[in-house]
Write a protein that holds these residues in place. Structure first.
Motif, PDB file in Angstrom:
ATOM      1  N   SER A  66      13.370   4.371   4.996  1.00 41.56           N
ATOM      2  CA  SER A  66      13.658   2.941   5.147  1.00 41.56           C
ATOM      3  C   SER A  66      12.688   2.031   4.387  1.00 41.56           C
ATOM      4  N   GLN A  67      11.742   2.593   3.676  1.00 34.50           N
ATOM      5  CA  GLN A  67      10.730   1.767   2.998  1.00 34.50           C
ATOM      6  C   GLN A  67      10.999   1.655   1.503  1.00 34.50           C
ATOM      7  N   ASP A  68      10.532   0.535   0.916  1.00 29.31           N
ATOM      8  CA  ASP A  68      10.577   0.444  -0.542  1.00 29.31           C
ATOM      9  C   ASP A  68       9.359   1.184  -1.109  1.00 29.31           C
ATOM     10  N   GLY A  69       9.280   1.280  -2.427  1.00 27.88           N
ATOM     11  CA  GLY A  69       8.229   2.052  -3.081  1.00 27.88           C
ATOM     12  C   GLY A  69       6.818   1.620  -2.712  1.00 27.88           C
ATOM     13  N   THR A  70       6.589   0.312  -2.667  1.00 24.93           N
ATOM     14  CA  THR A  70       5.249  -0.195  -2.334  1.00 24.93           C
ATOM     15  C   THR A  70       4.873   0.186  -0.906  1.00 24.93           C
ATOM     16  N   GLU A  71       5.808   0.001   0.025  1.00 29.28           N
ATOM     17  CA  GLU A  71       5.545   0.363   1.426  1.00 29.28           C
ATOM     18  C   GLU A  71       5.282   1.864   1.562  1.00 29.28           C
ATOM     19  N   ARG A  72       6.052   2.657   0.824  1.00 32.88           N
ATOM     20  CA  ARG A  72       5.859   4.116   0.868  1.00 32.88           C
ATOM     21  C   ARG A  72       4.467   4.495   0.384  1.00 32.88           C
ATOM     22  N   TYR A  73       4.035   3.879  -0.723  1.00 36.10           N
ATOM     23  CA  TYR A  73       2.716   4.209  -1.269  1.00 36.10           C
ATOM     24  C   TYR A  73       1.606   3.763  -0.309  1.00 36.10           C
ATOM     25  N   LEU A  74       1.718   2.560   0.229  1.00 33.02           N
ATOM     26  CA  LEU A  74       0.703   2.079   1.178  1.00 33.02           C
ATOM     27  C   LEU A  74       0.662   2.969   2.422  1.00 33.02           C
ATOM     28  N   ASP A  75       1.825   3.391   2.862  1.00 30.67           N
ATOM     29  CA  ASP A  75       1.910   4.294   4.005  1.00 30.67           C
ATOM     30  C   ASP A  75       1.278   5.645   3.667  1.00 30.67           C
ATOM     31  N   THR A 110       9.559   6.975  -9.592  1.00 34.52           N
ATOM     32  CA  THR A 110       9.076   7.476 -10.879  1.00 34.52           C
ATOM     33  C   THR A 110       7.569   7.248 -10.985  1.00 34.52           C
ATOM     34  N   GLN A 111       6.965   7.987 -11.882  1.00 34.25           N
ATOM     35  CA  GLN A 111       5.520   7.839 -12.069  1.00 34.25           C
ATOM     36  C   GLN A 111       5.192   6.447 -12.625  1.00 34.25           C
ATOM     37  N   SER A 112       6.050   5.907 -13.484  1.00 36.07           N
ATOM     38  CA  SER A 112       5.786   4.566 -14.024  1.00 36.07           C
ATOM     39  C   SER A 112       5.902   3.511 -12.919  1.00 36.07           C
ATOM     40  N   SER A 113       6.849   3.690 -11.988  1.00 33.04           N
ATOM     41  CA  SER A 113       6.948   2.767 -10.844  1.00 33.04           C
ATOM     42  C   SER A 113       5.684   2.840  -9.997  1.00 33.04           C
ATOM     43  N   LEU A 114       5.190   4.052  -9.781  1.00 29.33           N
ATOM     44  CA  LEU A 114       3.969   4.206  -8.985  1.00 29.33           C
ATOM     45  C   LEU A 114       2.789   3.541  -9.682  1.00 29.33           C
ATOM     46  N   SER A 115       2.694   3.683 -10.986  1.00 29.04           N
ATOM     47  CA  SER A 115       1.603   3.029 -11.728  1.00 29.04           C
ATOM     48  C   SER A 115       1.678   1.510 -11.569  1.00 29.04           C
ATOM     49  N   ARG A 116       2.888   0.955 -11.653  1.00 28.67           N
ATOM     50  CA  ARG A 116       3.081  -0.487 -11.464  1.00 28.67           C
ATOM     51  C   ARG A 116       2.668  -0.916 -10.057  1.00 28.67           C
ATOM     52  N   ILE A 117       3.104  -0.149  -9.069  1.00 32.34           N
ATOM     53  CA  ILE A 117       2.774  -0.455  -7.672  1.00 32.34           C
ATOM     54  C   ILE A 117       1.256  -0.458  -7.480  1.00 32.34           C
ATOM     55  N   ARG A 118       0.602   0.572  -7.998  1.00 32.13           N
ATOM     56  CA  ARG A 118      -0.866   0.670  -7.855  1.00 32.13           C
ATOM     57  C   ARG A 118      -1.565  -0.510  -8.512  1.00 32.13           C
ATOM     58  N   LYS A 119      -1.054  -0.919  -9.684  1.00 33.92           N
ATOM     59  CA  LYS A 119      -1.643  -2.050 -10.396  1.00 33.92           C
ATOM     60  C   LYS A 119      -1.481  -3.350  -9.602  1.00 33.92           C
ATOM     61  N   ASN A 120      -0.317  -3.524  -8.976  1.00 31.30           N
ATOM     62  CA  ASN A 120      -0.037  -4.749  -8.229  1.00 31.30           C
ATOM     63  C   ASN A 120      -0.776  -4.868  -6.896  1.00 31.30           C
ATOM     64  N   ILE A 121      -1.200  -3.750  -6.325  1.00 27.40           N
ATOM     65  CA  ILE A 121      -1.866  -3.838  -5.016  1.00 27.40           C
ATOM     66  C   ILE A 121      -3.394  -3.860  -5.124  1.00 27.40           C
ATOM     67  N   ARG A 122      -3.906  -3.750  -6.318  1.00 23.02           N
ATOM     68  CA  ARG A 122      -5.376  -3.763  -6.482  1.00 23.02           C
ATOM     69  C   ARG A 122      -5.934  -5.124  -6.278  1.00 23.02           C
TER      70      ARG A 122
END
Length: 189
Positions: free
Chosen positions: A144-153, A177-189
């Motif tokens: 039920s989570q989007d990519g950002t929520e999944r990574y934070l979780d 995708t790995q590129s989505s994860l890289s974007r997510i990591r960049k946005n939460i820093r």
């Protein structure tokens, strides 16, 4: 070996004779990074307990892509099949992400412990129940989570894994995708 005994003692009592028996039936092995603990299609003949390192459980989908199901870290029992008597041929791979150390038992030695130590099956059942509940809790929210929520979780639930597991495996586990994860990591820093 000491880690395994200490872990067992969290779930039940064992006397010195029982501990000595367990120790005599076990073998300590090392897996180097990228070595398999077990492979899809090959019969599993042992029970293991991870004392050091991280193992990834994965399979190949119908497009030939590797899909990470979950990670196994220290203090986890690695059982094969529903019972120790069952001939278990997995459809997944277990591969060392880091150098790993395991305590392993042949299926026969595991059965001998079950037949000899009163309360052994109860201890093992408590461990299985704990691991199963953890696995369900970790996976169920991902749906039920989007990519950002999944990574934070993921960071919250696996704080020790974030820096030990390649990003490609984390992305596969999270279903992005790995590129989505890289974007997510960049946005939460």
């Amino acid at each position: 070996m000491e880690e395994f005994i200490n872990y067992l003692l969290q779930f039940g009592n064992l006397n010195k004779q029982q501990i000595d028996l367990i120790t005599s039936k076990a073998t300590e092995i090392e897996l180097k990074k990228d070595e398999y603990y077990w492979e899809a299609g090959k019969t599993v003949r042992q029970v293991g307990f991870l004392t050091d390192g991280v193992i990834r459980v994965f399979y190949y989908n119908n497009k030939g892509e590797e899909i990470t199901r979950y990670f196994i870290e220290e203090n986890h029992l690695i059982l094969s099949g529903n019972t120790v008597d069952e001939v278990f041929t997995p459809s997944e791979y277990l591969s060392a992400i880091t150098d790993c150390k395991l305590v392993v038992f042949s299926k026969q030695n595991w059965k001998d412990l079950s037949a000899t130590i009163i309360g052994w099956d109860s201890i093992i059942q408590k461990i299985i129940t704990k691991h199963h509940a953890e696995k369900i809790a970790r996976r169920s929210e991902l749906v039920s989570q989007d990519g950002t929520e999944r990574y934070l979780d993921f960071i919250e639930k696996f704080p020790t894994l974030v820096n030990r597991v390649p990003l490609s495996y984390i992305a596969s586990y999270l279903g992005i995708t790995q590129s989505s994860l890289s974007r997510i990591r960049k946005n939460i820093r």
